[in-house]
Design a protein around this motif. Structure first.
Motif, PDB file in Angstrom:
ATOM      1  N   GLU A 192      -4.405   8.507  -7.661  1.00 53.95           N
ATOM      2  CA  GLU A 192      -3.261   8.801  -8.518  1.00 53.95           C
ATOM      3  C   GLU A 192      -3.053   7.766  -9.623  1.00 53.95           C
ATOM      4  OE1 GLU A 192       0.085   9.068  -5.964  1.00 53.95           O
ATOM      5  OE2 GLU A 192      -0.630  10.825  -4.869  1.00 53.95           O
ATOM      6  N   SER A 226       0.428   6.098 -13.512  1.00 53.34           N
ATOM      7  CA  SER A 226       0.406   6.845 -12.263  1.00 53.34           C
ATOM      8  C   SER A 226       0.568   8.333 -12.540  1.00 53.34           C
ATOM      9  CB  SER A 226       1.534   6.375 -11.339  1.00 53.34           C
ATOM     10  OG  SER A 226       1.713   7.279 -10.274  1.00 53.34           O
ATOM     11  N   GLY A 228       1.266  10.395  -9.929  1.00 54.45           N
ATOM     12  CA  GLY A 228       2.020  10.925  -8.793  1.00 54.45           C
ATOM     13  C   GLY A 228       3.139  11.841  -9.253  1.00 54.45           C
ATOM     14  N   SER A 230       6.200  12.169  -8.466  1.00 51.28           N
ATOM     15  CA  SER A 230       7.503  11.558  -8.726  1.00 51.28           C
ATOM     16  C   SER A 230       7.473  10.594  -9.905  1.00 51.28           C
ATOM     17  CB  SER A 230       7.987  10.811  -7.478  1.00 51.28           C
ATOM     18  OG  SER A 230       7.118   9.729  -7.187  1.00 51.28           O
ATOM     19  N   ASN A 231       6.274  10.401 -10.497  1.00 54.72           N
ATOM     20  CA  ASN A 231       6.145   9.424 -11.577  1.00 54.72           C
ATOM     21  C   ASN A 231       5.799  10.064 -12.920  1.00 54.72           C
ATOM     22  OD1 ASN A 231       6.622   7.224  -9.864  1.00 54.72           O
ATOM     23  ND2 ASN A 231       4.488   7.197  -9.219  1.00 54.72           N
ATOM     24  N   TYR A 247       0.379  -0.266  -6.505  1.00 60.12           N
ATOM     25  CA  TYR A 247       0.887   1.096  -6.377  1.00 60.12           C
ATOM     26  C   TYR A 247       0.872   1.495  -4.902  1.00 60.12           C
ATOM     27  CZ  TYR A 247       1.244   6.190  -6.885  1.00 60.12           C
ATOM     28  OH  TYR A 247       1.634   7.502  -6.790  1.00 60.12           O
ATOM     29  N   LEU A 249       1.000   4.249  -2.172  1.00 67.13           N
ATOM     30  CA  LEU A 249       0.725   5.689  -2.104  1.00 67.13           C
ATOM     31  C   LEU A 249       1.840   6.456  -1.397  1.00 67.13           C
ATOM     32  CD1 LEU A 249      -3.053   5.404  -1.151  1.00 67.13           C
ATOM     33  CD2 LEU A 249      -2.147   6.166  -3.336  1.00 67.13           C
ATOM     34  N   GLN A 252       4.929   6.202  -3.783  1.00 66.60           N
ATOM     35  CA  GLN A 252       4.610   6.395  -5.201  1.00 66.60           C
ATOM     36  C   GLN A 252       5.367   5.412  -6.096  1.00 66.60           C
ATOM     37  OE1 GLN A 252       4.982  10.538  -6.303  1.00 66.60           O
ATOM     38  NE2 GLN A 252       3.180  11.111  -5.132  1.00 66.60           N
ATOM     39  N   ASP A 253       5.621   4.235  -5.556  1.00 73.61           N
ATOM     40  CA  ASP A 253       6.252   3.169  -6.332  1.00 73.61           C
ATOM     41  C   ASP A 253       5.181   2.250  -6.895  1.00 73.61           C
ATOM     42  OD1 ASP A 253       8.877   3.985  -5.821  1.00 73.61           O
ATOM     43  OD2 ASP A 253       8.941   2.872  -3.923  1.00 73.61           O
TER      44      ASP A 253
END
Length: 343
Positions: A192, A226, A228, A230-231, A247, A249, A252-253
């Motif tokens: 990601e 990223s 992801g 949420s990103n 990062y 996983l 997703q921060d």
């Protein structure tokens, strides 16, 4: 092209261009596709001849004379035959640049691409390099970049990068030394996370069993993005030397912090580096490093937290030192290792 353009290209490729120089060159590149193709061609040969790096500032005058002479109609065929007869011998930079300019300008850039890549359109050849546990390797890419690939790791990429970007996929860990090419970003895709660079060096740790992907910048500057879910609206993260992007996983921060350069890059220099390592971390690293399977007969009854390093050491010597410190005995049988803690 006039003298100034030759000079600007050489200064840019050598990293000696001022802000004014770079802007002037950028304006020239924006004028036409042909200008950009010429720059790209010159860049390819520039990065493949490190023996002239010490005198690049003066190279442009020699380069101009060679190209101007080669552009004479009567010399074109002679230059082509000369290039073919040289075969695989390394040419000096100005001869290579002259050769590519003759082909690019005299025969057409499309013909040059077809001739040198041996590939166009569908069916582009992919390259996959994979190391088993216990083995590391160094890979030289077609653009002049270098990849040091760790054990139990894999990279995949097109044999010849496209004219717009350079993309490589990574599973595991690798250290990248990226050749400068301001027209083609260098992208490393790890699940990601995508790391983008123009000319720099950095380490990526993305072993699949871990919850973190870590990008550690040694020199230059990189952008980390990223993909992801949420990103989607997250701003890219930019790193300076000595900074690392981590990062996670599962959440997703993505965060940024400083890192220990020696610790992160030790592996590529043959150094096993442990810092505040527990038993799981120690076993995981030794299994990957030496290509063995380690079984603990009886788990330690105490918390293990060890910091040490071993340089180009054999497995036996590493286990002997760790056993003395942590209080265990070991037995090596081919690719299997048994560890038993003492009472």
């Amino acid at each position: 092209m006039d003298d100034r353009i030759y000079q600007l290209i050489c200064l840019e490729l050598s990293g000696e261009a001022s802000e004014v120089d770079s802007k002037e060159l950028g304006d020239w590149l924006a004028q036409s596709e042909q200008n950009r193709s010429v720059y790209q061609a010159m860049s390819q040969y520039w990065i493949s001849t490190p023996e002239v790096y010490t005198s690049k500032k003066q190279t442009y005058s020699k380069l101009k004379k060679r190209i101007d002479a080669s552009n004479q109609v009567g010399d074109l065929k002679t230059e082509e035959n000369s290039i073919k007869s040289i075969g695989t011998r390394r040419l000096t930079f100005w001869m290579k640049a002259a050769a590519i300019f003759v082909v690019a300008l005299g025969l057409g850039w499309t013909a040059y691409v077809s001739l040198n890549t041996g590939n166009s359109g569908p069916g582009i050849e992919m390259v996959v390099k994979q190391n088993p546990t216990g083995q590391k390797s160094t890979i030289f890419l077609s653009d002049g970049s270098k990849v040091v690939l760790n054990a139990d790791s894999k990279v995949s990429y097109k044999k010849d990068f496209s004219s717009k970007e350079r993309v490589i996929k990574l599973e595991g860990e690798a250290f990248f030394e990226v050749a400068k090419d301001s027209l083609r970003p260098f992208r490393v895709v790890t699940g990601e996370v995508t790391t983008i660079a123009l000319g720099t060096s950095f380490n990526i740790d993305a072993f699949p069993e871990r919850d973190n992907i870590e990008i550690s910048l040694a020199t230059g500057k990189v952008e980390v993005k990223s993909s992801g879910k949420s990103n989607k609206n997250m701003e890219p993260l930019y790193l300076e030397p000595g900074e690392r992007a981590s990062y996670t996983l599962s959440t997703q921060d993505i965060t940024k912090q400083k890192f220990d350069l020696e610790q992160v890059l030790a592996w590529k220099d043959g150094i096993i580096y442990f810092k505040n390592a527990n038993q799981k971390m120690i076993i995981e690293k030794l299994e990957r490093w030496y290509g063995v399977q380690i079984e603990v007969v009886n788990d330690a009854q105490k918390t293990i937290d060890i910091s040490t390093k071993f340089e180009n050491a054999s497995l036996s010597n590493v286990l002997k030192s760790l056993g003395y410190t942590l209080g265990f005995e070991y037995n090596i049988n081919d690719k299997k290792v048994n560890i038993e803690y003492l009472n």
